[in-house]
Scaffold this motif. Structure first.
Motif, short mmCIF file in Angstrom:
data_model
loop_
_atom_site.label_atom_id
_atom_site.label_comp_id
_atom_site.label_asym_id
_atom_site.label_seq_id
_atom_site.Cartn_x
_atom_site.Cartn_y
_atom_site.Cartn_z
N ARG A 312 0.85 -1.19 0.00
CA ARG A 312 0.00 0.00 0.00
C ARG A 312 0.89 1.24 0.00
NH1 ARG A 312 -4.87 -1.30 4.33
NH2 ARG A 312 -5.75 -3.12 3.18
N GLU A 342 -9.84 7.63 -1.38
CA GLU A 342 -9.91 6.52 -2.34
C GLU A 342 -8.55 5.87 -2.58
OE1 GLU A 342 -9.70 10.47 -4.64
OE2 GLU A 342 -10.76 9.63 -2.92
N THR A 343 -7.44 6.54 -2.19
CA THR A 343 -6.11 5.94 -2.36
C THR A 343 -5.59 5.32 -1.07
OG1 THR A 343 -4.97 8.01 -1.86
CG2 THR A 343 -5.57 7.62 -4.17
N MET A 346 -5.53 1.57 -1.47
CA MET A 346 -5.06 1.12 -2.79
C MET A 346 -3.79 0.29 -2.66
SD MET A 346 -3.83 3.51 -5.96
CE MET A 346 -2.45 4.13 -4.99
N LEU A 380 -0.34 11.80 -2.72
CA LEU A 380 -0.54 10.55 -3.45
C LEU A 380 -1.77 10.70 -4.33
CD1 LEU A 380 0.09 7.50 -3.92
CD2 LEU A 380 -1.41 7.01 -1.96
N ALA A 382 -3.97 8.77 -7.93
CA ALA A 382 -4.09 7.55 -8.74
C ALA A 382 -5.30 7.67 -9.66
CB ALA A 382 -4.23 6.31 -7.86
N TRP A 387 -0.42 5.54 -10.95
CA TRP A 387 -0.42 6.18 -9.64
C TRP A 387 0.84 7.01 -9.53
CZ3 TRP A 387 3.22 4.97 -5.69
CH2 TRP A 387 4.04 3.88 -5.96
N ARG A 452 -0.07 1.42 -13.16
CA ARG A 452 -0.80 0.71 -12.12
C ARG A 452 -1.09 -0.70 -12.59
NH1 ARG A 452 -6.21 3.05 -9.07
NH2 ARG A 452 -6.46 1.34 -7.59
#
Length: 455
Positions: A312, A342-343, A346, A380, A382, A387, A452
């Motif tokens: 992650r 939302e990241t 991820m 960060l 993406a 990303w 990604r």
């Protein structure tokens, strides 16, 4: 070899196309010749049958010539005569005196098909007898060709067969020539493919392509020699860097340990302990630079294996931020994190240790190259395909020459300074990503972007 097959196919196709084009060209030339030749043939008003209508015998035995017939005679023919059924000349127009005025049946049969004293003649039978019109001597080629009905029928059947036979012969010749060219070029193509794979070429230097094969052999020798020299140089440099890195660790550890002991010895004056702290910090920095140099060398020559795993990036960035704040608490650092929800969960694939090192180098670069309080923003982002990690500070940024070297590195060369940022670029490249350095005035913005691979 596949390329040679395409070349052979195109060669044969081109040969067939040329053959068809030549056939069409010859046919067009033949038609043009017929059209051109027809222009010199007698027009309708000049034909014997038309002139015969204008030449008529009167009741008193004389002949009358119409105006149209007279014009046609004067324009088209050299002379004319009318024979009766016994072969006597009963009328003439400009007939040469040297010609006889009576002709036998055999003589008439001969000149009606060919010539009369070198004069090409044309005849027409009417109620007055036989009208004979003659062109100028030597002005026309007049020979007849006979063909039986059976020959005509066979020619109509053989014509397409002969055309197909010609096309097949052209195709066979094209295939033969193409195959010979293929056999001559196959070793050459294999040698060039070997050069592309890093192998040597030893081609036979004979035949049509012999000089070209000789050039390929000489080029192969030079490339192999250069490749051997470069490999030896790169191996020597890598081994030298690795050896220096290994040999420097022991004395550097002693310096760090003794400096730490002096720094912790309360019996020493504070000024002495502060100097020992500086020695310890700088020796630690030297150790990190040596480690960066060794890693950069391995990445440059693809000697550093990547330990790809799923991780992650949000957690990695939080740990990097915590470490920089804890280890450099007294440096006046203000760090802001921007990790969208939302990241946060991820996951991506990559070598987490190397990527973490790239982020650490960017954060330390922002701190080490700015005096006073520095504000750093770590973000960060993406999307479905990629990303990215962005590190922004309000420091002094980089000079134009350093930016140029980072964006356009000289192949096979390690820079004299700025090794930490070079290592960032190499780590991004090893992961199939890219890095962009940009002066924001004030400050520096660095964007690391990666494809990604996992969601």
């Amino acid at each position: 070899m596949k390329g040679l097959g395409r070349i052979l196919g195109r060669y044969v196709g081109a040969a067939i196309g040329v053959g068809v084009f030549l056939l069409m060209l010859n046919f067009a030339a033949f038609i043009a010749f017929l059209v051109y030749s027809s222009q010199s043939a007698p027009e309708i008003k000049d034909r014997v049958s038309v002139i015969a209508e204008g030449v008529r015998r009167q009741t008193d035995g004389s002949f009358s010539v119409s105006e149209e017939a007279r014009t046609a005679l004067n324009d088209r023919y050299a002379w004319a005569m009318q024979l009766d059924d016994e072969g006597n000349v009963i009328w003439s127009d400009r007939m040469p005196d040297a010609l006889p005025r009576h002709y036998t049946a055999r003589e008439i049969a001969s000149f009606t098909r060919w010539y009369l004293e070198d004069y090409p003649v044309y005849v027409w039978a009417d109620e007055d007898g036989l009208l004979v019109l003659a062109s100028a001597a030597g002005s026309e080629w007049k020979y007849l060709m006979q063909a039986s009905t059976d020959m005509i029928e066979q020619a109509s059947a053989w014509g397409p067969a002969v055309l197909i036979l010609n096309l097949l012969a052209a195709l066979a010749l094209a295939l033969l020539l193409g195959w010979r060219m293929y056999r001559a070029a196959a070793p050459l193509a294999e040698g060039i493919s070997g050069l592309a794979r890093g192998e040597g070429a030893n081609l036979p230097e004979r035949g049509v392509l012999g000089p070209l094969s000789a050039d390929v052999n000489r080029a192969s020798e030079k490339l192999l020699a250069q490749r051997t020299l470069l490999s030896k140089r790169d191996r020597t440099r890598t081994e030298w860097i690795a050896g220096v890195s290994h040999d420097i660790r022991t004395p550097l550890s002693l310096v760090q340990g003794n400096a730490a002991q002096l720094e912790a010895d309360q019996a020493l004056p504070e000024q002495t302990r502060n100097k020992a702290a500086v020695i310890r910090e700088q020796s630690q920095r030297i150790g990190k630079l040596v480690s960066d140099l060794n890693l950069a060398s391995k990445l440059e020559y693809e000697l550093q294996p990547l330990h790809i795993a799923t991780f992650r990036p949000a957690a990695m960035l939080r740990m990097a931020a915590a470490d920089i704040l804890n280890n450099m608490a007294g440096e006046g650092i203000s760090l802001e994190m921007d990790i969208p929800p939302e990241t946060g969960g991820m996951t991506v694939s990559g070598d987490e240790v190397l990527l973490r090192r790239a982020v650490d180098n960017l954060l330390r670069n922002s701190v080490m190259h700015y005096q006073g309080c520095v504000q750093i923003r770590l973000a960060l982002a993406a999307d479905e395909k990629s990303w990215s990690v962005t590190v922004t500070d309000d420091g002094t940024g980089l000079d134009d020459e350093t930016l140029r070297r980072l964006h356009q590195p000289r192949e096979g060369a390690l820079p004299a300074h700025g090794l930490g940022l070079v290592l960032v670029r190499q780590i991004a490249s090893a992961h199939g990503g890219a890095v962009r350095f940009e002066n924001t005035k004030p400050g520096l913005k660095v964007v690391l972007s990666f494809p990604r691979q996992t969601g």
